[in-house]
Design a protein around this motif. Structure first.
Motif, PDB file in Angstrom:
ATOM      1  N   CYS A 217       0.822  -1.217   0.000  1.00 57.27           N
ATOM      2  CA  CYS A 217       0.000   0.000   0.000  1.00 57.27           C
ATOM      3  C   CYS A 217       0.852   1.262   0.000  1.00 57.27           C
ATOM      4  CB  CYS A 217      -0.900   0.028   1.226  1.00 57.27           C
ATOM      5  SG  CYS A 217      -2.112  -1.277   1.304  1.00 57.27           S
ATOM      6  N   ALA A 218       1.943   1.253   0.785  1.00 59.70           N
ATOM      7  CA  ALA A 218       2.771   2.454   0.909  1.00 59.70           C
ATOM      8  C   ALA A 218       4.154   2.080   1.421  1.00 59.70           C
ATOM      9  CB  ALA A 218       2.113   3.445   1.859  1.00 59.70           C
ATOM     10  N   THR A 219       5.146   2.931   1.101  1.00 58.87           N
ATOM     11  CA  THR A 219       6.529   2.730   1.532  1.00 58.87           C
ATOM     12  C   THR A 219       7.040   3.986   2.222  1.00 58.87           C
ATOM     13  OG1 THR A 219       6.950   1.194  -0.280  1.00 58.87           O
ATOM     14  CG2 THR A 219       8.871   2.207   0.734  1.00 58.87           C
ATOM     15  N   ILE A 220       7.764   3.789   3.338  1.00 64.05           N
ATOM     16  CA  ILE A 220       8.348   4.887   4.083  1.00 64.05           C
ATOM     17  C   ILE A 220       9.859   4.677   4.132  1.00 64.05           C
ATOM     18  CG2 ILE A 220       8.453   6.102   6.300  1.00 64.05           C
ATOM     19  CD1 ILE A 220       5.491   3.881   5.636  1.00 64.05           C
ATOM     20  N   GLU A 221      10.620   5.619   3.603  1.00 64.84           N
ATOM     21  CA  GLU A 221      12.085   5.551   3.635  1.00 64.84           C
ATOM     22  C   GLU A 221      12.556   5.595   5.089  1.00 64.84           C
ATOM     23  OE1 GLU A 221      15.810   5.177   3.034  1.00 64.84           O
ATOM     24  OE2 GLU A 221      14.630   5.334   1.192  1.00 64.84           O
ATOM     25  N   THR A 222      13.432   4.660   5.484  1.00 66.50           N
ATOM     26  CA  THR A 222      13.902   4.604   6.864  1.00 66.50           C
ATOM     27  C   THR A 222      15.160   5.436   7.105  1.00 66.50           C
ATOM     28  OG1 THR A 222      15.065   2.556   6.371  1.00 66.50           O
ATOM     29  CG2 THR A 222      12.871   2.361   7.340  1.00 66.50           C
ATOM     30  N   THR A 223      15.986   5.616   6.079  1.00 70.55           N
ATOM     31  CA  THR A 223      17.199   6.420   6.235  1.00 70.55           C
ATOM     32  C   THR A 223      16.806   7.864   6.517  1.00 70.55           C
ATOM     33  OG1 THR A 223      18.392   4.981   4.721  1.00 70.55           O
ATOM     34  CG2 THR A 223      19.347   7.145   5.134  1.00 70.55           C
ATOM     35  N   GLY A 224      17.370   8.432   7.582  1.00 71.74           N
ATOM     36  CA  GLY A 224      17.010   9.781   7.981  1.00 71.74           C
ATOM     37  C   GLY A 224      15.772   9.828   8.850  1.00 71.74           C
ATOM     38  N   PHE A 225      15.161   8.696   9.078  1.00 74.83           N
ATOM     39  CA  PHE A 225      13.977   8.615   9.937  1.00 74.83           C
ATOM     40  C   PHE A 225      14.261   7.701  11.120  1.00 74.83           C
ATOM     41  CE2 PHE A 225       9.592   6.657  10.600  1.00 74.83           C
ATOM     42  CZ  PHE A 225       9.178   7.642  11.473  1.00 74.83           C
ATOM     43  N   LEU A 226      14.357   6.400  10.895  1.00 72.11           N
ATOM     44  CA  LEU A 226      14.602   5.487  12.008  1.00 72.11           C
ATOM     45  C   LEU A 226      15.989   5.655  12.611  1.00 72.11           C
ATOM     46  CD1 LEU A 226      12.909   2.115  10.993  1.00 72.11           C
ATOM     47  CD2 LEU A 226      12.003   3.994  12.367  1.00 72.11           C
ATOM     48  N   ASP A 227      16.943   6.141  11.843  1.00 64.54           N
ATOM     49  CA  ASP A 227      18.287   6.338  12.383  1.00 64.54           C
ATOM     50  C   ASP A 227      18.488   7.748  12.948  1.00 64.54           C
ATOM     51  OD1 ASP A 227      18.264   7.601   9.926  1.00 64.54           O
ATOM     52  OD2 ASP A 227      20.017   6.573   9.139  1.00 64.54           O
ATOM     53  N   ALA A 228      17.396   8.488  13.137  1.00 63.15           N
ATOM     54  CA  ALA A 228      17.464   9.832  13.705  1.00 63.15           C
ATOM     55  C   ALA A 228      17.906   9.775  15.167  1.00 63.15           C
ATOM     56  CB  ALA A 228      16.096  10.508  13.609  1.00 63.15           C
ATOM     57  N   THR A 229      18.494  10.866  15.649  1.00 63.57           N
ATOM     58  CA  THR A 229      18.944  10.938  17.044  1.00 63.57           C
ATOM     59  C   THR A 229      18.080  11.902  17.856  1.00 63.57           C
ATOM     60  OG1 THR A 229      20.576  12.597  16.408  1.00 63.57           O
ATOM     61  CG2 THR A 229      21.315  10.296  16.495  1.00 63.57           C
ATOM     62  N   SER A 230      16.880  12.140  17.378  1.00 64.14           N
ATOM     63  CA  SER A 230      15.872  12.915  18.102  1.00 64.14           C
ATOM     64  C   SER A 230      14.507  12.460  17.571  1.00 64.14           C
ATOM     65  CB  SER A 230      16.072  14.412  17.879  1.00 64.14           C
ATOM     66  OG  SER A 230      15.928  14.732  16.509  1.00 64.14           O
ATOM     67  N   ASP A 231      13.438  12.926  18.197  1.00 71.07           N
ATOM     68  CA  ASP A 231      12.104  12.571  17.718  1.00 71.07           C
ATOM     69  C   ASP A 231      11.993  12.876  16.226  1.00 71.07           C
ATOM     70  OD1 ASP A 231      11.469  11.954  20.334  1.00 71.07           O
ATOM     71  OD2 ASP A 231      10.167  13.683  20.643  1.00 71.07           O
ATOM     72  N   ALA A 232      11.278  12.022  15.508  1.00 68.08           N
ATOM     73  CA  ALA A 232      11.110  12.219  14.062  1.00 68.08           C
ATOM     74  C   ALA A 232       9.684  11.851  13.672  1.00 68.08           C
ATOM     75  CB  ALA A 232      12.120  11.384  13.291  1.00 68.08           C
ATOM     76  N   TYR A 233       9.184  12.509  12.639  1.00 69.72           N
ATOM     77  CA  TYR A 233       7.792  12.340  12.201  1.00 69.72           C
ATOM     78  C   TYR A 233       7.743  12.170  10.697  1.00 69.72           C
ATOM     79  CZ  TYR A 233       2.934  13.686  11.277  1.00 69.72           C
ATOM     80  OH  TYR A 233       1.640  13.714  10.849  1.00 69.72           O
ATOM     81  N   ARG A 234       6.912  11.269  10.244  1.00 65.32           N
ATOM     82  CA  ARG A 234       6.657  11.085   8.811  1.00 65.32           C
ATOM     83  C   ARG A 234       5.168  10.800   8.634  1.00 65.32           C
ATOM     84  NH1 ARG A 234      11.192  12.516   8.981  1.00 65.32           N
ATOM     85  NH2 ARG A 234      13.014  11.748   7.887  1.00 65.32           N
ATOM     86  N   TRP A 235       4.682  11.049   7.428  1.00 63.18           N
ATOM     87  CA  TRP A 235       3.338  10.608   7.054  1.00 63.18           C
ATOM     88  C   TRP A 235       3.381  10.172   5.608  1.00 63.18           C
ATOM     89  CZ3 TRP A 235       0.835  13.139   3.108  1.00 63.18           C
ATOM     90  CH2 TRP A 235       1.273  14.421   2.795  1.00 63.18           C
ATOM     91  N   VAL A 236       2.469   9.284   5.271  1.00 58.21           N
ATOM     92  CA  VAL A 236       2.427   8.756   3.914  1.00 58.21           C
ATOM     93  C   VAL A 236       0.970   8.500   3.529  1.00 58.21           C
ATOM     94  CG1 VAL A 236       2.732   6.346   4.649  1.00 58.21           C
ATOM     95  CG2 VAL A 236       3.427   7.016   2.351  1.00 58.21           C
ATOM     96  N   THR A 237       0.685   8.747   2.262  1.00 64.80           N
ATOM     97  CA  THR A 237      -0.620   8.374   1.721  1.00 64.80           C
ATOM     98  C   THR A 237      -0.391   7.231   0.734  1.00 64.80           C
ATOM     99  OG1 THR A 237      -0.428  10.060   0.004  1.00 64.80           O
ATOM    100  CG2 THR A 237      -1.650  10.656   1.974  1.00 64.80           C
ATOM    101  N   PRO A 238      -1.244   6.237   0.753  1.00 63.18           N
ATOM    102  CA  PRO A 238      -1.086   5.117  -0.179  1.00 63.18           C
ATOM    103  C   PRO A 238      -1.141   5.598  -1.621  1.00 63.18           C
ATOM    104  CG  PRO A 238      -2.606   4.557   1.560  1.00 63.18           C
ATOM    105  CD  PRO A 238      -2.345   6.027   1.685  1.00 63.18           C
ATOM    106  N   THR A 239      -0.217   5.097  -2.423  1.00 61.64           N
ATOM    107  CA  THR A 239      -0.147   5.545  -3.812  1.00 61.64           C
ATOM    108  C   THR A 239       0.021   4.404  -4.802  1.00 61.64           C
ATOM    109  OG1 THR A 239       2.230   5.833  -3.613  1.00 61.64           O
ATOM    110  CG2 THR A 239       0.861   7.763  -3.185  1.00 61.64           C
ATOM    111  N   THR A 240      -0.089   3.170  -4.338  1.00 59.14           N
ATOM    112  CA  THR A 240       0.135   2.044  -5.240  1.00 59.14           C
ATOM    113  C   THR A 240      -1.186   1.501  -5.773  1.00 59.14           C
ATOM    114  OG1 THR A 240      -0.016   0.335  -3.548  1.00 59.14           O
ATOM    115  CG2 THR A 240       2.144   1.367  -3.856  1.00 59.14           C
TER     116      THR A 240
END
Length: 140
Positions: free
Chosen positions: A76-99
């Motif tokens: 349904c959707a993909t979220i890039e993890t580089t720059g997100f899960l490897d962050a050293t502070s709180d981080a936020y992302r959102w995604v809308t399904p596009t497939t």
């Protein structure tokens, strides 16, 4: 609003242990809706609640996926993890399904979070996920 089906919200917290095992064990974001029904995700919000240690071992292609059913289900959707899960502070992302899978849907299938390619390492931060979705009939 001209949409006949109401908008629902489901909140899930994926623990650090679950996140590090997400490739082998996808986590349910929204339970299967029942026979003859399809979940239609409209927006997924992700909040990395940074603890003390960043995740590492994130390689190319190790992205978060929202899928139907399990790790092999329709994407349904993909979220890039580089720059997100490897962050050293709180981080936020959102995604809308596009497939195309998000448009076609899957009857009586849960929505899950899955880590593509392999597992990540270390890290101790929980991932909070809020999914907005509709439930529609699989047939007219």
């Amino acid at each position: 609003d001209s949409d006949a089906s109401p908008l629902f919200q489901a909140d899930v917290t994926i623990t650090a242990s679950q996140l590090k095992a997400l490739n082998a064990t996808p986590q349910t974001l929204v339970a299967a809706p029942g026979a003859g029904k399809i979940l239609v995700p409209t927006l997924v919000q992700l909040f990395l609640d940074y603890a003390t240690t960043a995740y590492d071992g994130i390689a190319a292609g190790e992205d978060l996926n929202v899928r139907y059913t399990n790790g092999s289900g329709a994407l349904c959707a993909t979220i890039e993890t580089t720059g997100f899960l490897d962050a050293t502070s709180d981080a936020y992302r959102w995604v809308t399904p596009t497939t195309a899978a998000a448009v076609a849907g899957a009857a009586n299938a849960a929505l899950v979070m899955y880590m593509a390619t392999a597992e990540i390492a270390t890290g101790d931060s929980p991932l909070k996920v809020r999914t907005f979705y509709r439930v529609i009939d699989a047939a007219f």
